[in-house]
Design a protein around this motif. Structure first.
Motif, mmCIF file in Angstrom:
data_model
loop_
_atom_site.group_PDB
_atom_site.id
_atom_site.type_symbol
_atom_site.label_atom_id
_atom_site.label_comp_id
_atom_site.label_asym_id
_atom_site.label_seq_id
_atom_site.Cartn_x
_atom_site.Cartn_y
_atom_site.Cartn_z
ATOM 1 N N LEU A 275 0.828 -1.203 0.000
ATOM 2 C CA LEU A 275 0.000 0.000 0.000
ATOM 3 C C LEU A 275 0.867 1.260 0.000
ATOM 4 C CD1 LEU A 275 -2.806 1.312 0.191
ATOM 5 C CD2 LEU A 275 -2.546 1.204 2.678
ATOM 6 N N GLU A 276 1.893 1.289 0.828
ATOM 7 C CA GLU A 276 2.789 2.445 0.861
ATOM 8 C C GLU A 276 3.508 2.630 -0.464
ATOM 9 O OE1 GLU A 276 5.407 1.948 4.174
ATOM 10 O OE2 GLU A 276 3.840 2.340 5.641
ATOM 11 N N PHE A 277 3.966 1.528 -1.056
ATOM 12 C CA PHE A 277 4.667 1.615 -2.333
ATOM 13 C C PHE A 277 3.754 2.168 -3.421
ATOM 14 C CE2 PHE A 277 5.514 -0.324 -6.469
ATOM 15 C CZ PHE A 277 6.766 0.215 -6.727
ATOM 16 N N SER A 278 2.542 1.648 -3.504
ATOM 17 C CA SER A 278 1.639 2.111 -4.557
ATOM 18 C C SER A 278 1.261 3.575 -4.351
ATOM 19 C CB SER A 278 0.389 1.232 -4.626
ATOM 20 O OG SER A 278 -0.306 1.257 -3.411
ATOM 21 N N THR A 279 1.065 3.986 -3.112
ATOM 22 C CA THR A 279 0.756 5.386 -2.831
ATOM 23 C C THR A 279 1.902 6.295 -3.248
ATOM 24 O OG1 THR A 279 -0.619 4.722 -0.967
ATOM 25 C CG2 THR A 279 0.104 7.007 -1.014
ATOM 26 N N LEU A 280 3.118 5.926 -2.864
ATOM 27 C CA LEU A 280 4.276 6.754 -3.220
ATOM 28 C C LEU A 280 4.529 6.765 -4.723
ATOM 29 C CD1 LEU A 280 6.734 5.915 -0.322
ATOM 30 C CD2 LEU A 280 5.519 8.048 -0.723
ATOM 31 N N ALA A 281 4.320 5.621 -5.378
ATOM 32 C CA ALA A 281 4.525 5.560 -6.824
ATOM 33 C C ALA A 281 3.524 6.469 -7.547
ATOM 34 C CB ALA A 281 4.389 4.123 -7.317
ATOM 35 N N LEU A 282 2.265 6.435 -7.140
ATOM 36 C CA LEU A 282 1.264 7.301 -7.769
ATOM 37 C C LEU A 282 1.541 8.776 -7.486
ATOM 38 C CD1 LEU A 282 -1.976 5.228 -7.181
ATOM 39 C CD2 LEU A 282 -0.793 5.629 -9.351
ATOM 40 N N LEU A 283 1.971 9.096 -6.290
ATOM 41 C CA LEU A 283 2.333 10.483 -5.974
ATOM 42 C C LEU A 283 3.511 10.951 -6.827
ATOM 43 C CD1 LEU A 283 1.990 10.634 -2.092
ATOM 44 C CD2 LEU A 283 0.739 11.994 -3.747
ATOM 45 N N MET A 284 4.499 10.091 -7.000
ATOM 46 C CA MET A 284 5.664 10.461 -7.802
ATOM 47 C C MET A 284 5.270 10.680 -9.264
ATOM 48 S SD MET A 284 9.244 8.443 -8.382
ATOM 49 C CE MET A 284 8.514 7.226 -9.443
ATOM 50 N N ILE A 285 4.468 9.768 -9.823
ATOM 51 C CA ILE A 285 4.045 9.905 -11.214
ATOM 52 C C ILE A 285 3.210 11.168 -11.391
ATOM 53 C CG2 ILE A 285 2.570 8.873 -12.991
ATOM 54 C CD1 ILE A 285 3.534 6.124 -11.928
ATOM 55 N N GLY A 286 2.306 11.434 -10.461
ATOM 56 C CA GLY A 286 1.500 12.651 -10.534
ATOM 57 C C GLY A 286 2.345 13.908 -10.446
ATOM 58 N N SER A 287 3.340 13.901 -9.568
ATOM 59 C CA SER A 287 4.218 15.074 -9.431
ATOM 60 C C SER A 287 5.015 15.318 -10.702
ATOM 61 C CB SER A 287 5.170 14.883 -8.259
ATOM 62 O OG SER A 287 4.469 14.756 -7.061
ATOM 63 N N ILE A 288 5.516 14.243 -11.297
ATOM 64 C CA ILE A 288 6.294 14.387 -12.530
ATOM 65 C C ILE A 288 5.408 14.905 -13.661
ATOM 66 C CG2 ILE A 288 7.527 13.098 -14.326
ATOM 67 C CD1 ILE A 288 8.676 11.359 -12.052
ATOM 68 N N LEU A 289 4.209 14.357 -13.781
ATOM 69 C CA LEU A 289 3.294 14.820 -14.836
ATOM 70 C C LEU A 289 2.899 16.273 -14.627
ATOM 71 C CD1 LEU A 289 0.965 11.711 -15.290
ATOM 72 C CD2 LEU A 289 2.778 12.531 -16.827
ATOM 73 N N PHE A 290 2.631 16.654 -13.385
ATOM 74 C CA PHE A 290 2.270 18.040 -13.097
ATOM 75 C C PHE A 290 3.439 18.987 -13.400
ATOM 76 C CE2 PHE A 290 1.693 21.660 -10.208
ATOM 77 C CZ PHE A 290 0.445 22.094 -10.636
ATOM 78 N N ALA A 291 4.643 18.589 -13.019
ATOM 79 C CA ALA A 291 5.813 19.432 -13.281
ATOM 80 C C ALA A 291 6.064 19.566 -14.772
ATOM 81 C CB ALA A 291 7.035 18.857 -12.581
ATOM 82 N N CYS A 292 5.866 18.477 -15.545
ATOM 83 C CA CYS A 292 6.064 18.537 -16.991
ATOM 84 C C CYS A 292 4.993 19.392 -17.666
ATOM 85 C CB CYS A 292 6.071 17.138 -17.592
ATOM 86 S SG CYS A 292 7.559 16.217 -17.186
#
Length: 94
Positions: A39-56
């Motif tokens: 659960l922690e891994f999936s949460t962090l992975a989705l947060l990271m992907i969202g942050s990268i997409l938002f920054a791009c």
């Protein structure tokens, strides 16, 4: 690993229920930790992907820097992993 190398006399002296109980409690701990970790891994992975997409989306030139940043992060990860393994090895020696 230790249980595989014990003498046969130890297995005969201890009741089978005690040995199985030890394994079942270990597996229960693994089951509990695995679900929380997943659960922690999936949460962090989705947060990271969202942050990268938002920054791009906010800074389009950042798309060209992502491979370079990714490469640098991988190099740092490898260095830290080797250092941690070396520290664990030295800690096991002393």
């Amino acid at each position: 690993r230790r249980i595989l190398h014990v003498p046969l006399s130890w297995i005969q002296q201890n009741p089978l229920g005690r040995i199985l109980n030890r394994f079942s409690s270990d597996l229960a701990q693994i089951d509990d930790l695995l679900s929380v970790t997943l659960l922690e891994f999936s949460t962090l992975a989705l947060l990271m992907i969202g942050s990268i997409l938002f920054a791009c989306a906010a800074l389009p030139p950042l798309i060209f820097l992502l491979p370079i940043i990714g490469y640098i992060c991988l190099r740092i990860k490898r260095y830290v992993s080797k250092s941690m393994n070396e520290l664990k090895r030295k800690d096991g020696i002393t």
